[in-house]
Design a protein around this motif. Structure first.
Motif, PDB file in Angstrom:
ATOM      1  N   TRP A 187       0.705  -0.804  -0.452  1.00 39.86           N
ATOM      2  CA  TRP A 187       0.189  -0.396   0.226  1.00 39.86           C
ATOM      3  C   TRP A 187       0.802   2.023   0.179  1.00 39.86           C
ATOM      4  CZ3 TRP A 187      -4.837   0.941   0.290  1.00 39.86           C
ATOM      5  CH2 TRP A 187      -6.138  -0.076   0.768  1.00 39.86           C
ATOM      6  N   PHE A 224      -1.546  -0.727  -4.386  1.00 41.31           N
ATOM      7  CA  PHE A 224      -2.455  -0.054  -3.905  1.00 41.31           C
ATOM      8  C   PHE A 224      -2.346   1.226  -3.738  1.00 41.31           C
ATOM      9  CE2 PHE A 224      -3.214  -4.866  -2.954  1.00 41.31           C
ATOM     10  CZ  PHE A 224      -4.696  -5.158  -2.914  1.00 41.31           C
ATOM     11  N   THR A 253      -4.414  -0.899  -8.261  1.00 40.77           N
ATOM     12  CA  THR A 253      -5.712  -0.792  -7.253  1.00 40.77           C
ATOM     13  C   THR A 253      -6.058   0.994  -6.618  1.00 40.77           C
ATOM     14  OG1 THR A 253      -6.486  -3.072  -7.377  1.00 40.77           O
ATOM     15  CG2 THR A 253      -7.688  -1.270  -6.608  1.00 40.77           C
TER      16      THR A 253
END
Length: 387
Positions: A187, A224, A253
């Protein structure tokens, strides 16, 4: 006679100091807020307890008048009015539950703590001393929250000096060994500095700029990418097609803030987009009262304002993980994060759009409070803001 006035004045000034320092935006100073229950308990009359409560709350939320003035591009008076109105619930609760009876005082303060944590009073339950649990008891989870609650009750008893010494010991140990919450694997949260234009400038070029930002942040180790509240503006089929097309050749994403508009008003949401398309991931449970959430409009047959989903979607699924989303205002109050933690998410994702808070400590307080909750429950944290 002079002494009769001196004690209340000192208590009020002390409560103001506790509010200013405890809610300065420095996470390790959050435990200073634990001075409030001590001051509240040693007030000798209900009126002094009310003034102590007002001093603490108004000092802790001191950035609100300036922030509201910036948000509405107006003078300071609307902000001052909202500031005073917001303090009424905190002051009312702590005035009603105050008692001179030392035997029942811990139970009554415990009730005040609970009432200010949940709706309806919890809607404006900012500056809650229980937030300091993450600093005193990092990683202890619900046990730490229980100890913090017991400590708060102990601070309003006659043995409060002993309780304060014990809590100070935990505080010093935590400060000496403190580590910030980790970021989940894969992330990356991207902070933006686009000011008031974010969410209001809806042209294609802004979307292209955002896409370029995501491409720069997405790597093999970061699949992400989180963008702040309102990053996409209004969520429409056209915006979805633009982003889906841009992500078609990659594995990234994107989790980003947007507004979903209809005839009745709008939802403040988080959207998840990948090469397969986009979907509404999360609808904000508690928007900012007054400026966003305006329930009185429906009473007069009017539309508009942001919907509050209250206890809906406390956790969301992202790939194989479960996240606890917190949008902006939800980071300042207690019940959204505790509701999410009941579902044991894998991590917390916190987004905000704080351009209107320039010159105040509001964003710093949001970051500190969110990080404290993440440390209490030992959860990784993704955080992203626009300023």
């Amino acid at each position: 006679m002079c002494r009769d006035y001196l004690r209340p004045v000192l208590l009020i000034f002390a409560s103001i100091a506790v509010g200013v320092v405890g809610w300065s935006g420095y996470m390790l100073l959050l435990p200073v807020a634990l001075g409030f229950p001590v001051l509240w308990s040693i007030a000798q009359t209900r009126s002094v307890a009310a003034l102590v409560s007002a001093g603490y709350f108004l000092a802790a939320s001191r950035g609100l008048p300036q922030g509201v003035a910036a948000f509405y591009s107006s003078d300071i008076w609307p902000g001052l009015l909202l500031w005073l109105c917001a303090s009424l619930s905190f002051v009312t609760v702590h005035t009603v539950f105050w008692t001179i009876n030392a035997r029942t005082r811990p139970f009554r303060y415990f009730l005040a703590v609970v009432v200010m944590s949940i709706p309806p009073f919890g809607i404006t339950g900012w500056a809650h001393p229980v937030t300091a649990a993450g600093v005193l008891f990092p990683g202890w989870g619900w046990w730490g929250l229980g100890l913090m609650t017991a400590g708060l009750a102990g601070l309003v008893t006659r043995i409060w000096p002993a309780v304060a010494i014990a809590l100070t010991g935990f505080w010093l140990w935590s400060a000496a060994t403190w580590t910030d919450p980790k970021i989940p694997d894969g992330w990356r949260g991207v902070d933006l500095e686009l000011g008031v234009s974010l969410g209001r400038e809806a042209g294609l070029q802004r979307q292209r700029d955002m896409i370029a930002t995501v491409r720069g942040a997405a790597t093999d180790s970061a699949r992400f990418v989180a963008l702040p509240e309102s990053a996409l503006g209004f969520w429409t089929p056209t915006v979805e097609r633009v982003w889906t097309g841009a992500l078609r050749d990659g594995a990234a994403t994107v989790i980003a803030g947007a507004a979903l508009l209809d005839a009745g008003g709008y939802d403040n949401v988080l959207v998840a987009i990948d090469r397969k398309g986009g979907r509404i991931l999360y609808r904000e449970r508690m928007p900012v009262p007054g400026s966003m959430w305006q329930p009185w409009r429906s009473w007069f047959g009017e539309s508009g304002g942001t919907r509050a989903d209250f206890f809906a979607n406390p956790v969301v699924s992202i790939d194989a993980s479960r996240a606890a989303p917190l949008i902006c205002y939800e980071q300042l109050i207690v019940w959204p994060v505790l509701q999410s933690m009941l579902h044991d998410p894998d991590f917390i994702i916190a987004v905000g759009n704080g351009w209107w808070t320039e010159g105040t400590s509001i964003v710093a307080i949001q970051r500190a409070a969110t990080a404290a909750w993440a440390r209490l429950f030992a959860k990784p944290l993704v955080i992203t803001f626009n300023t």
